[in-house]
Design an enzyme around this catalytic site. Structure first.
Site, short mmCIF file in Angstrom:
data_model
loop_
_atom_site.label_atom_id
_atom_site.label_comp_id
_atom_site.label_asym_id
_atom_site.label_seq_id
_atom_site.Cartn_x
_atom_site.Cartn_y
_atom_site.Cartn_z
N ASP A 689 16.73 5.12 39.73
CA ASP A 689 17.41 4.38 40.58
C ASP A 689 18.76 4.34 40.56
OD1 ASP A 689 17.36 1.48 42.14
OD2 ASP A 689 18.62 1.27 40.32
N GLU A 742 17.31 8.53 44.17
CA GLU A 742 17.74 7.56 45.00
C GLU A 742 19.18 7.74 45.12
OE1 GLU A 742 18.61 2.83 46.45
OE2 GLU A 742 18.68 3.69 44.33
#
Length: 1011
Positions: A689, A742
């Site tokens: 993330d 990401e």
């Protein structure tokens, strides 16, 4: 999470937020602000290191959290610490832990036990046999009598041993002595302890000869208790103590008259015999007493032998009696007289009773010493070797979850829990929990003392399921109760204690794991279903609760197989205090959230998915962590896990803290955590993330809120180094897994190997494609002709990375609406546009990801506190969208051209992207073999087009294999005939072409028939 280029909105349509996850400012839910904590800075001055004159970010604050309730520790309201003795606390050893102390000896600090003094010897028993405090005995001077040649005169042997060099006054048991003094004549000369008596001299207290006359053994000066003697060695006494026969001449014994001595011989012969025997027996008794004293007063090293030796050297009354009688029968004809003497030296009942008590005390000493030895061994338990410490300090220990944290174990038959914690700046650390009533002094931890900063302790009272925290007192004065960063389980929030747990499990996914190894490195279809565990489905009849891991194991694998997905990606399941953070504010990095079950339940879910042929990807959050008091923030009273500099260590958007990627121990912590989920939970991949926030020092910061790196740039060199090492280690140990970044910026080579200068990820989310595509499809079709470049631009960089195409949770929250509601037009057009979007996505190069609910056209935004709108699947239009996704997944997995060269420019070829007026684009997807090639034609207007000519690379017959306007998918069912023959008519730079019917708002796939 989105990146810098993402313009996010909140539920009030507020823009300018760079990220969608409500990761920060949890001040209204579960967070306690740094101001509230009033924690000292690194210097301990109590100043807020995150505040100052710098300007605040103009990004709107994400959702907040409220303060967590603090644990109430039972049993301490108004109670002093000293009034409480918890189980397992180390108590006083006054009854059993130390040896009796001799009079005049210096007591050892480690022993506090007391033993009652032996029974006092009566005054009448004192006298000629009593030693002084310097271990010398007052000696009687016997007159010489050369003329005494009596044959019947008993000749008694001298004692073979000197009396022990310890005074009876030093705490030894004292034997009774004769009440009457024995006659002076006929007594043999006795050896003193340490020196031999000499005629005409007296013996000093130190055992040395002193000039002057020898004192009579009957003298009053020889009777007084030795503790009152002065250094001169003379004795003073009183008639009240002992009254023996009076001796003329002031108590001295003259030897000038031989005849007088001869006359006394016959008269005193019998008494002489008794006296000699009694003295000998007394010496024997004293030797025995000395032995007893030596045995019952051992030093520290011999205490564990005292029970055995006490039995050997404390004979019973019968044994002593027999010895005395044997001596009597051998040496004395006067039985009655000697019997009286014997009775005086045989230990009485009181002494025997005291001896029994001494034996019992010795037994208790031995038991306590054994317990102390066992405790010492338990305190020496460690799972950590010197090599572990070396790797840890170097930042190269990648399996810390096997060493740190809490581990139930057995040691030498003792069950308990081993605890280990890294807190280098702590002054004191103790384990508090339900096993010691949260008493802070009950179980202190031991510092290893090797500069590793690791504390350890083994606690027998703890067990699996025990609740615990670490009470940390810092060298800075900071005190806090912290959860275990390495705990395998936590309490269900809002409770915040860690839970002792194990990871024992039984897996049945061996077939999946073997297949995974076989397919490592090979091109394969990856179609991911992104899911939030807490809101996928709920149970409305039970308070709208979330499904458990076990319930998901029963329902999820079958559904994913029905829909055709190859993988499921769980949004963070790691323990997090605020449910509204969706798991992106992690406190328990090594524990699946206990909201849905225990670790074994989560393992069961993954096992069930693997058995159904579904891979598992976990969201992983190494970019930041929250400021909750029980979490990682300011862990040991210093900025331990986070960077101390707020410009590097504090995230302005999320009001959370950024890991110090330059600290070796922190790198070991994070990489160990990544491997933990791949190792212990058989995860097939990690989606990392917020990578963009890690790469840039100026991420979401204004001018003046960040400092350039040593090279003058805005790159976070420490984070870059960490990400490279993370990927290298993961692919080294688990080459059949995947890592996905990401990353929302144009950072180069995110998914390229580190040896090429890349970050080393397996894939990267194609955020640009997501934004451009959704922007295009939200436009009214009549305007799309002006934005043809928007839908085609992605192919300009589609092969610069190994891209995954995400339609993620980020795009259906904070006022962005659901995908269905993004589509323009009436309901028919919404469904048609949505089907076209999905068909275009599956045809585009790259792997796929779709957020839950999108597969059946969820009409509302995602709400983490509610279930998906599963009732919509009962409506035909929504049900047919499900059928569309299922068909696309099946086609994707069965057609090699759609996945074999997803990351290779040779796998894609444009046919035409210039027909902006009609909003039509066409291209070829290629596999390893030309026979697998697929022609894709997209009509992004609701206008059907007849006889639309498309150039094709080969002659032959082409067949329609997919049409998003098919009636089975809810379309108008405008289709092409079964076989379309390629004509030798040049078009779009191709020698052959086909004439097609393009359905309204439809995407069609064609494949060449085999000859």
């Amino acid at each position: 999470m989105g990146g810098i280029e993402m313009a996010k909105k909140d539920k009030n349509n507020i823009t300018n937020n760079n990220q969608d996850e409500p990761r920060g400012n949890e001040a209204e839910k579960n967070q306690i602000s740094e101001k509230d904590l009033k924690m000292p800075n690194a210097s301990g001055d109590g100043k807020d290191t995150t505040s100052g004159d710098k300007k605040k970010s103009d990004s709107p604050k994400p959702k907040g959290t409220s303060k967590l309730p603090q644990r109430e520790e039972p049993g301490f309201s108004g109670q002093n610490e000293g009034d409480f003795s918890p189980a397992g606390a180390t108590g006083s050893t006054e009854d059993s832990g130390s040896k009796p102390q001799a009079k005049g000896r210096k007591k050892k600090a480690s022993t506090t036990a007391k033993v009652k003094e032996p029974a006092k010897i009566t005054q009448a028993a004192k006298g000629r046999f009593e030693a002084d405090d310097k271990n010398a005995i007052t000696e009687k001077k016997v007159p010489e009598n050369p003329e005494d040649t009596s044959d019947d005169k008993p000749k008694l042997p001298k004692p073979k041993k000197a009396l022990p060099g310890k005074s009876l006054a030093e705490g030894k048991p004292k034997l009774p002595k004769p009440k009457k003094a024995l006659p002076e004549n006929g007594a043999t000369e006795v050896n003193t302890v340490g020196s031999k008596a000499r005629s005409g001299k007296k013996i000093s207290a130190s055992g040395k000869a002193v000039k002057g006359k020898a004192t009579d053994i009957q003298s009053k000066e020889s009777i007084k208790k030795t503790t009152s003697k002065k250094a001169t060695g003379t004795n003073k006494s009183s008639d009240k103590i002992f009254k023996g026969p009076e001796v003329k001449g002031g108590g001295t014994n003259k030897t000038t008259d031989k005849k007088s001595a001869d006359k006394k011989t016959s008269k005193k012969s019998k008494e002489k015999e008794a006296t000699s025997f009694t003295e000998d027996l007394t010496n024997l008794a004293k030797v025995t007493a000395g032995k007893i004293a030596d045995k019952i007063l051992p030093d520290e090293e011999t205490r564990d032998q005292i029970a055995k030796t006490a039995k050997d050297i404390l004979p019973g009354k019968e044994d002593i009696t027999k010895t005395a009688k044997d001596l009597r029968n051998k040496f004395s004809p006067e039985v009655d007289l000697v019997n009286k003497a014997v009775d005086k030296v045989i230990p009485g009942d009181e002494i025997n009773e005291k001896a029994g008590k001494i034996k019992e005390t010795a037994r208790r000493i031995k038991t306590r010493n054994q317990e102390k030895a066992a405790e010492k061994k338990l305190n020496e338990i460690s799972l950590i070797s010197e090599y572990d410490i070396h790797l840890f300090k170097e930042g190269k220990h990648f399996h810390l979850y096997k060493k740190l944290g809490s581990h139930p174990m057995d040691f030498n038959g003792v069950s308990g829990v081993y605890f280990a914690l890294w807190a280098p700046n702590a002054k004191n650390v103790s384990v508090i929990g339900d096993f010691n009533d949260w008493y802070k002094q009950a179980h202190p931890m031991n510092s290893r003392g090797d500069e590793s900063g690791i504390w350890e302790v083994f606690i027998p009272e703890a067990k699996k399921g025990s609740l615990y925290k670490y009470y940390i007192q810092s060298t800075t004065g900071y005190e806090a109760e912290k959860g275990d960063p390495y705990a395998f389980m936590w309490e269900v929030p809002p409770n915040t204690a860690s839970v002792v747990w194990d990871l024992e499990s039984s897996w049945n996914d061996s077939q999946w794991m073997e297949k995974r190894k076989e397919n490592a490195g090979k091109a394969k279809p990856v179609s991911v279903y992104e899911l939030h565990v807490g809101s996928w489905r709920r149970v409305p009849e039970e308070g709208n609760r979330s499904l458990s891991y076990q319930e998901l194991a029963d329902q999820l694998p079958g559904y994913l197989n029905e829909m055709g997905f190859t993988h499921v990606e769980f949004m963070p399941v790691m323990e997090h205090p605020f449910f509204g953070s969706w798991g992106y504010q992690v406190t328990g990095y090594f524990a699946p959230s206990s909201r849905f079950g225990n670790p074994q339940d989560f393992m069961q879910l993954i096992d069930a998915l693997h058995q159904a042929g579904i891979g598992v990807i976990l969201d992983w959050v190494p970019s930041h962590f929250p400021s909750d008091l029980h979490g990682l923030h300011y862990f040991d009273g210093t900025f331990l896990y986070e960077h101390q500099d707020p410009q590097k260590g504090f995230h302005p958007d999320w009001k959370s803290y950024i890991f110090n990627f330059g600290r070796n121990e922190v790198r070991s912590f994070l990489i160990s955590n990544a491997l933990f989920w791949l190792d212990k939970f058989h995860a097939d991949g990690l989606r990392v993330d917020a990578v963009a926030s890690m790469l840039y020092l100026d991420y979401s910061r204004k001018h003046g809120e960040w400092q350039p790196n040593e090279q003058g740039g805005n790159e976070n060199l420490e984070a870059i180094s960490f990400l490279k090492e993370f990927n290298e280690v993961v692919y080294s140990e688990f080459p059949d897994t995947m890592t996905i970044a990401e990353e929302s910026t144009a950072w180069p080579m995110v998914s390229k190997p580190t040896y090429m200068g890349g970050l080393g990820f397996g894939m990267k989310w194609m955020m640009g494609w997501m934004h451009d595509t959704l922007d295009y499809f939200q436009k009214d079709p009549i305007h799309r002709r002006h934005h043809q470049n928007t839908i085609t631009f992605s192919t300009n960089y589609a092969f610069t990375e190994n891209f995954m195409l995400p339609l993620s949770h980020d795009e259906v929250v904070y006022g962005k609406q659901s995908l269905w509601n993004k589509m323009p037009g009436d309901d028919w057009n919404k469904f048609a546009n949505l089907r076209s979007l999905y068909a275009y996505m599956f045809a585009h190069p790259g792997t796929k990801l779709l957020f839950m609910g999108a597969e059946f056209a969820q009409t509302t935004e995602w709400d983490h506190d509610s279930s998906l709108d599963w009732h919509l699947t009962n409506e035909e239009a929504h049900k047919k969208v499900q059928t569309t996704i299922s068909s696309l997944n099946t086609l994707y997995k069965n057609e090699p051209a759609l996945y074999e060269k997803s990351f290779d420019p040779e796998g894609f070829e444009w046919i035409d992207f210039n027909d902006a007026e009609s909003s039509v684009v066409s291209f070829i997807r290629k596999g390893n073999e030309s026979k697998d090639n697929i022609l894709v034609v997209c009509n992004f207007t609701p206008v059907p087009r007849e006889n639309y000519r498309i150039g094709v690379p080969d002659e032959g017959n082409w067949t329609e294999i997919f049409n998003s306007d098919d009636n089975n998918f809810g379309g108008s069912n405008i289709r092409n005939q079964e076989v379309i023959k390629a004509e030798e008519v040049p078009a779009h730079r191709q020698k052959h072409s086909v004439s097609l019917t393009l359905p309204p708002m439809g995407v069609v796939y064609f494949k060449k028939e085999l000859v």
